[in-house]
Every structure is written in structure tokens, then in C-alpha cells.
Design a protein around this motif. Structure first.
Motif, PDB file in Angstrom:
ATOM      1  N   LEU A  54       0.832  -1.199   0.000  1.00 26.01           N
ATOM      2  CA  LEU A  54       0.000   0.000   0.000  1.00 26.01           C
ATOM      3  C   LEU A  54       0.873   1.259   0.000  1.00 26.01           C
ATOM      4  CD1 LEU A  54      -3.107   0.653   2.218  1.00 26.01           C
ATOM      5  CD2 LEU A  54      -1.254   2.310   2.188  1.00 26.01           C
ATOM      6  N   GLU A  55       1.885   1.267   0.875  1.00 26.06           N
ATOM      7  CA  GLU A  55       2.779   2.418   0.960  1.00 26.06           C
ATOM      8  C   GLU A  55       3.504   2.650  -0.363  1.00 26.06           C
ATOM      9  OE1 GLU A  55       3.846   4.421   4.237  1.00 26.06           O
ATOM     10  OE2 GLU A  55       1.726   4.080   3.802  1.00 26.06           O
ATOM     11  N   LEU A  56       3.977   1.544  -0.960  1.00 23.28           N
ATOM     12  CA  LEU A  56       4.728   1.659  -2.207  1.00 23.28           C
ATOM     13  C   LEU A  56       3.856   2.214  -3.325  1.00 23.28           C
ATOM     14  CD1 LEU A  56       7.368   1.166  -3.698  1.00 23.28           C
ATOM     15  CD2 LEU A  56       6.606  -1.173  -4.146  1.00 23.28           C
ATOM     16  N   ARG A  57       2.609   1.735  -3.414  1.00 22.69           N
ATOM     17  CA  ARG A  57       1.710   2.215  -4.468  1.00 22.69           C
ATOM     18  C   ARG A  57       1.430   3.705  -4.301  1.00 22.69           C
ATOM     19  NH1 ARG A  57      -3.295  -1.444  -6.086  1.00 22.69           N
ATOM     20  NH2 ARG A  57      -3.162   0.026  -7.803  1.00 22.69           N
ATOM     21  N   MET A  58       1.249   4.152  -3.064  1.00 20.60           N
ATOM     22  CA  MET A  58       0.981   5.568  -2.842  1.00 20.60           C
ATOM     23  C   MET A  58       2.225   6.420  -3.131  1.00 20.60           C
ATOM     24  SD  MET A  58      -2.154   5.628  -2.238  1.00 20.60           S
ATOM     25  CE  MET A  58      -2.251   7.387  -1.939  1.00 20.60           C
ATOM     26  N   GLU A  59       3.396   5.897  -2.769  1.00 18.91           N
ATOM     27  CA  GLU A  59       4.628   6.632  -3.026  1.00 18.91           C
ATOM     28  C   GLU A  59       4.889   6.791  -4.518  1.00 18.91           C
ATOM     29  OE1 GLU A  59       7.710   4.566  -1.027  1.00 18.91           O
ATOM     30  OE2 GLU A  59       7.027   5.135   0.984  1.00 18.91           O
ATOM     31  N   ASN A  60       4.415   5.842  -5.299  1.00 20.68           N
ATOM     32  CA  ASN A  60       4.668   5.874  -6.740  1.00 20.68           C
ATOM     33  C   ASN A  60       4.054   7.095  -7.425  1.00 20.68           C
ATOM     34  OD1 ASN A  60       6.183   3.583  -6.760  1.00 20.68           O
ATOM     35  ND2 ASN A  60       4.526   2.216  -7.347  1.00 20.68           N
ATOM     36  N   TYR A  61       3.068   7.705  -6.794  1.00 22.67           N
ATOM     37  CA  TYR A  61       2.452   8.889  -7.384  1.00 22.67           C
ATOM     38  C   TYR A  61       3.381  10.102  -7.309  1.00 22.67           C
ATOM     39  CZ  TYR A  61      -2.021   6.486  -7.769  1.00 22.67           C
ATOM     40  OH  TYR A  61      -3.010   5.613  -8.110  1.00 22.67           O
ATOM     41  N   THR A  62       4.272  10.110  -6.345  1.00 20.51           N
ATOM     42  CA  THR A  62       5.139  11.277  -6.162  1.00 20.51           C
ATOM     43  C   THR A  62       6.620  10.940  -6.204  1.00 20.51           C
ATOM     44  OG1 THR A  62       4.988  10.984  -3.759  1.00 20.51           O
ATOM     45  CG2 THR A  62       3.409  12.487  -4.796  1.00 20.51           C
ATOM     46  N   ARG A  63       6.949   9.632  -6.178  1.00 17.35           N
ATOM     47  CA  ARG A  63       8.352   9.244  -6.146  1.00 17.35           C
ATOM     48  C   ARG A  63       8.636   8.184  -7.199  1.00 17.35           C
ATOM     49  NH1 ARG A  63       9.618   7.517  -0.144  1.00 17.35           N
ATOM     50  NH2 ARG A  63      11.568   6.950  -1.191  1.00 17.35           N
ATOM     51  N   THR A  64       9.900   7.972  -7.468  1.00 16.78           N
ATOM     52  CA  THR A  64      10.318   6.960  -8.432  1.00 16.78           C
ATOM     53  C   THR A  64       9.928   5.575  -7.934  1.00 16.78           C
ATOM     54  OG1 THR A  64      12.191   8.310  -9.104  1.00 16.78           O
ATOM     55  CG2 THR A  64      12.313   5.961  -9.622  1.00 16.78           C
ATOM     56  N   GLU A  65       9.442   4.751  -8.843  1.00 15.99           N
ATOM     57  CA  GLU A  65       9.101   3.378  -8.476  1.00 15.99           C
ATOM     58  C   GLU A  65      10.375   2.567  -8.286  1.00 15.99           C
ATOM     59  OE1 GLU A  65       6.801  -0.588 -10.196  1.00 15.99           O
ATOM     60  OE2 GLU A  65       7.028   1.201 -11.438  1.00 15.99           O
ATOM     61  N   HIS A  66      10.375   1.746  -7.242  1.00 18.39           N
ATOM     62  CA  HIS A  66      11.491   0.850  -6.971  1.00 18.39           C
ATOM     63  C   HIS A  66      11.028  -0.579  -7.272  1.00 18.39           C
ATOM     64  CE1 HIS A  66      13.751   4.083  -5.047  1.00 18.39           C
ATOM     65  NE2 HIS A  66      12.600   4.434  -4.483  1.00 18.39           N
ATOM     66  N   PHE A  67      11.773  -1.259  -8.117  1.00 21.04           N
ATOM     67  CA  PHE A  67      11.377  -2.592  -8.578  1.00 21.04           C
ATOM     68  C   PHE A  67      12.510  -3.566  -8.281  1.00 21.04           C
ATOM     69  CE2 PHE A  67      10.327  -5.451 -12.386  1.00 21.04           C
ATOM     70  CZ  PHE A  67       9.308  -6.101 -11.698  1.00 21.04           C
ATOM     71  N   ARG A  68      12.214  -4.583  -7.461  1.00 21.75           N
ATOM     72  CA  ARG A  68      13.241  -5.520  -6.996  1.00 21.75           C
ATOM     73  C   ARG A  68      13.046  -6.870  -7.684  1.00 21.75           C
ATOM     74  NH1 ARG A  68      11.390  -4.992  -0.950  1.00 21.75           N
ATOM     75  NH2 ARG A  68       9.483  -5.369  -2.137  1.00 21.75           N
ATOM     76  N   ILE A  69      14.047  -7.258  -8.467  1.00 23.88           N
ATOM     77  CA  ILE A  69      13.971  -8.479  -9.265  1.00 23.88           C
ATOM     78  C   ILE A  69      14.976  -9.493  -8.732  1.00 23.88           C
ATOM     79  CG2 ILE A  69      14.147  -9.457 -11.581  1.00 23.88           C
ATOM     80  CD1 ILE A  69      13.808  -6.571 -12.659  1.00 23.88           C
ATOM     81  N   GLY A  70      14.502 -10.697  -8.485  1.00 21.00           N
ATOM     82  CA  GLY A  70      15.387 -11.791  -8.103  1.00 21.00           C
ATOM     83  C   GLY A  70      15.596 -12.723  -9.279  1.00 21.00           C
ATOM     84  N   ALA A  71      16.797 -13.242  -9.419  1.00 23.08           N
ATOM     85  CA  ALA A  71      17.092 -14.182 -10.507  1.00 23.08           C
ATOM     86  C   ALA A  71      17.985 -15.286  -9.979  1.00 23.08           C
ATOM     87  CB  ALA A  71      17.771 -13.468 -11.682  1.00 23.08           C
ATOM     88  N   THR A  72      17.730 -16.504 -10.426  1.00 20.55           N
ATOM     89  CA  THR A  72      18.620 -17.597 -10.068  1.00 20.55           C
ATOM     90  C   THR A  72      19.940 -17.441 -10.813  1.00 20.55           C
ATOM     91  OG1 THR A  72      17.412 -18.892 -11.706  1.00 20.55           O
ATOM     92  CG2 THR A  72      16.855 -19.277  -9.398  1.00 20.55           C
ATOM     93  N   VAL A  73      20.936 -18.206 -10.402  1.00 19.88           N
ATOM     94  CA  VAL A  73      22.286 -18.039 -10.942  1.00 19.88           C
ATOM     95  C   VAL A  73      22.303 -18.255 -12.450  1.00 19.88           C
ATOM     96  CG1 VAL A  73      24.636 -18.951 -10.906  1.00 19.88           C
ATOM     97  CG2 VAL A  73      23.378 -18.644  -8.765  1.00 19.88           C
ATOM     98  N   THR A  74      21.596 -19.295 -12.924  1.00 20.70           N
ATOM     99  CA  THR A  74      21.558 -19.548 -14.366  1.00 20.70           C
ATOM    100  C   THR A  74      20.927 -18.373 -15.104  1.00 20.70           C
ATOM    101  OG1 THR A  74      21.433 -21.946 -14.040  1.00 20.70           O
ATOM    102  CG2 THR A  74      20.703 -21.090 -16.169  1.00 20.70           C
ATOM    103  N   VAL A  75      19.769 -17.932 -14.622  1.00 20.69           N
ATOM    104  CA  VAL A  75      19.070 -16.804 -15.252  1.00 20.69           C
ATOM    105  C   VAL A  75      19.921 -15.545 -15.167  1.00 20.69           C
ATOM    106  CG1 VAL A  75      17.010 -15.345 -15.148  1.00 20.69           C
ATOM    107  CG2 VAL A  75      16.813 -17.802 -14.764  1.00 20.69           C
ATOM    108  N   THR A  78       1.866  -4.880 -10.746  1.00 20.09           N
ATOM    109  CA  THR A  78       2.173  -3.526 -11.200  1.00 20.09           C
ATOM    110  C   THR A  78       2.500  -3.498 -12.692  1.00 20.09           C
ATOM    111  OG1 THR A  78       4.524  -3.770 -10.710  1.00 20.09           O
ATOM    112  CG2 THR A  78       3.101  -2.998  -8.918  1.00 20.09           C
ATOM    113  N   GLU A  79       2.618  -2.270 -13.212  1.00 17.10           N
ATOM    114  CA  GLU A  79       3.017  -2.091 -14.608  1.00 17.10           C
ATOM    115  C   GLU A  79       4.414  -2.661 -14.856  1.00 17.10           C
ATOM    116  OE1 GLU A  79       1.596  -0.743 -17.442  1.00 17.10           O
ATOM    117  OE2 GLU A  79      -0.271  -0.910 -16.329  1.00 17.10           O
ATOM    118  N   SER A  80       5.296  -2.534 -13.883  1.00 18.18           N
ATOM    119  CA  SER A  80       6.652  -3.051 -14.041  1.00 18.18           C
ATOM    120  C   SER A  80       6.651  -4.571 -14.167  1.00 18.18           C
ATOM    121  CB  SER A  80       7.528  -2.621 -12.858  1.00 18.18           C
ATOM    122  OG  SER A  80       7.813  -1.247 -12.922  1.00 18.18           O
TER     123      SER A  80
END
Length: 296
Positions: free
Chosen positions: A78-99, A277-279
Motif C-alpha cells: 500500500l505504501e509503495l503504491r501511494m509513493e509511486n504517485y510522487t516518487r520513483t518506483e522501486h522494482f526488486r527483481i530476483g534471478a537464479t544463478v543460471t538466469v 504492477t506495470e513493471s
């Protein structure tokens, strides 16, 4: 009872000590103790047993821990979605070693070109590590090749991949055109670490066929595995995407499984309660561009 109470409770449960939770949250230890006392008063139950100056979470505490993590995750979303209106979106991606080794660099660049306003962070680890971080809401999505165990995570097959038996050009297997399970018996292998999806798939195959090999080297990184193949006379079961350069140079030879038993997919994974999200949607669409390996 507030979100602050729940975050303090989670920190105490995860660290096992109020002093460590206080350091983690940059709070005074009496503040931590008071918050736990207020929670126990609020729910009229003990959340921790205090034995010999150590804390042991109770059954009621374990139940609250699961619910508290869900509540904090929802609150953080909820906090992140509201912050996205006024701040840069932060997107955290995890990947396995092969990927992370064969796909992530170009994937991140394509994502940056489509979403330049998004601040991305990437974490690379094995499947078990990515799953744990998704459950703790430390990542937004993961791209993994291993099987996901938690029912709280959604796993969508996105990218085709397959493992091959790889050896150096000087290895006796280099002249073979095919192989059977019994051919692998007693052979020297370099293996990924436990928790790896690649290792789990190969070990399931060995167990199903009652085959024992010799694990000579355990390596968490593709480059270390390739060095073991080239210089230590080891074979490996490895993603074809990771040895494309060596195959083109002729330094490594590959044998696909004759019955396609090592075919698999890279999966997009996220928590079932995660806001889509869009991301996440853009990442999903980008993954479709990498659907098939170039070497078949």
C-alpha cells in the motif's frame, strides 16, 4: 496494536533476541520489550517463552508471525503504491544463478529502455534463496528455473530452457552421439550447490534411474563449472544457454538428453497477494522475447 508492533515482533522472531532486533530497527531495547509486552497483553497470550535468557517462539507466536508478515507485506505494498504517485518506483527483481548469468543483463537493459523512470534492483541467488526473499517481501518478483515449494507463490512458465550433458573436447564422452542413464554411473561431475534448481532436476533424474555419480567439485557459479569441465576432466549437467560461446569455439561438447528429460522452463514468480504492477507486466512481456534458446 499497530504495524509498528508487528514489525518489531517480526524482527524479534527472526533475530531471536530483543537486543538484535533493537539494533536491526535502530530502536532502544526497552522500546522493543514494551512492544512485545503490549502485543501479548493485546492478544492475551504468550508469544515467546523466556528460558535461560533466550527467547523461544510459542505456537501462538508462530501463528502471529505468519499473519504479521502478510499484514506488513500488504501495508508495504500500500505504501509503495501511494509513493509511486510522487516518487520513483522501486522494482526488486530476483534471478537464479543460471538466469542471472545468461538472461538478466540483456533483460535489465531492455527493461531500462522501456521503463527508464523505474529504479531497479537485482539479486542473484539459487532458487531456495529467491523463494525465501519473495516470501519475506524482500523482492517483488523472481525469475527462477527451479521448482517453487510455497503455496503462497505464483509461478508462471515463461522461457524455454534445457539442460545438456557437457564435457571438454578431450573427454571420452566427446565422441559420443547419445548416452543412456547407465553411462553416467561412476563418472566425475561438477555440481551446483544444494538449493539450485539445476542440481535438483539432475538429482531427481539420477534417483529415478538408480544411478550414482562422483561429485568431485561443487560450484555455485557457471564460470567455475565451466573451468571444472575444461581443466578438471569433469562433466556437468548445465543449461545450454550458459555454454553457447564454448560450443561455438568447440572447447566444450554437449549431449542433449535423448528423451528430453532435462527440458524445463524459467518461471516468473511472485507472491499471490502481490499487486500486479506495470513493471511486473512489462517484465512478463519482455521475457516472451527470450522464449527459446538459440542453440537447439
Amino acid at each position: 496494536m499497530t504495524i509498528r508492533h508487528l514489525k518489531i515482533f517480526i524482527a524479534v522472531a527472526e533475530t531471536g533476541k530483543m537486543s538484535l532486533a533493537a539494533k536491526k530497527l535502530y530502536l532502544a531495547q526497552p522500546t522493543i520489550s514494551q512492544a512485545i509486552h503490549e502485543l501479548e497483553e493485546h492478544y492475551q497470550t504468550r508469544l515467546f517463552d523466556r528460558l535461560s535468557k533466550r527467547l523461544y517462539i510459542t505456537v501462538a507466536g508462530q501463528e502471529l508471525l505468519t499473519l504479521a508478515r502478510n499484514a506488513v507485506r500488504s501495508f508495504d505494498d500500500l505504501e509503495l503504491r501511494m509513493e509511486n504517485y510522487t516518487r520513483t518506483e522501486h522494482f526488486r527483481i530476483g534471478a537464479t544463478v543460471t538466469v542471472g548469468s545468461c538472461l538478466l543483463p540483456s533483460l535489465l537493459e531492455d527493461f531500462r529502455q522501456r521503463r527508464p523512470q523505474t529504479d531497479t534492483f537485482s539479486f542473484i541467488g539459487n532458487t531456495a534463496m529467491i523463494e525465501e526473499k519473495l516470501l519475506k517481501a524482500e523482492l517483488d518478483v523472481g525469475v527462477v528455473e527451479g521448482a517453487i515449494k510455497s503455496p503462497d507463490l505464483v509461478s508462471i512458465p515463461m522461457v524455454e530452457d534445457y539442460l545438456v550433458l557437457a564435457c571438454s573436447k578431450d573427454h571420452p564422452f566427446a565422441s559420443l552421439t547419445s548416452f543412456g542413464p547407465s553411462d553416467l554411473k561412476g563418472q566425475d561431475f561438477v555440481m551446483r550447490e544444494r538449493g539450485s534448481g539445476t542440481r535438483a532436476l539432475f538429482e531427481e533424474y539420477l534417483e529415478a534411474n538408480h544411478i550414482r555419480i562422483r561429485c568431485r567439485i561443487e560450484a555455485p557459479f557457471p564460470e567455475a563449472m565451466k573451468h571444472a569441465i575444461l581443466y578438471n576432466h569433469c562433466m556437468a549437467v548445465i543449461s545450454v544457454r550458459l555454454i553457447e560461446d564454448e560450443l561455438q569455439k568447440g572447447t566444450i561438447r554437449m549431449l542433449p538428453h535423448p528423451e528430453h528429460a532435462w527440458n524445463r522452463t524459467f518461471n516468473l514468480v511472485y507472491h499471490k497477494d502481490k499487486v500486479f504492477t506495470e513493471s511486473i507486466l512489462h517484465l512478463k512481456n519482455l521475457l516472451l522475447q527470450y522464449r527459446r534458446p538459440e542453440i537447439r
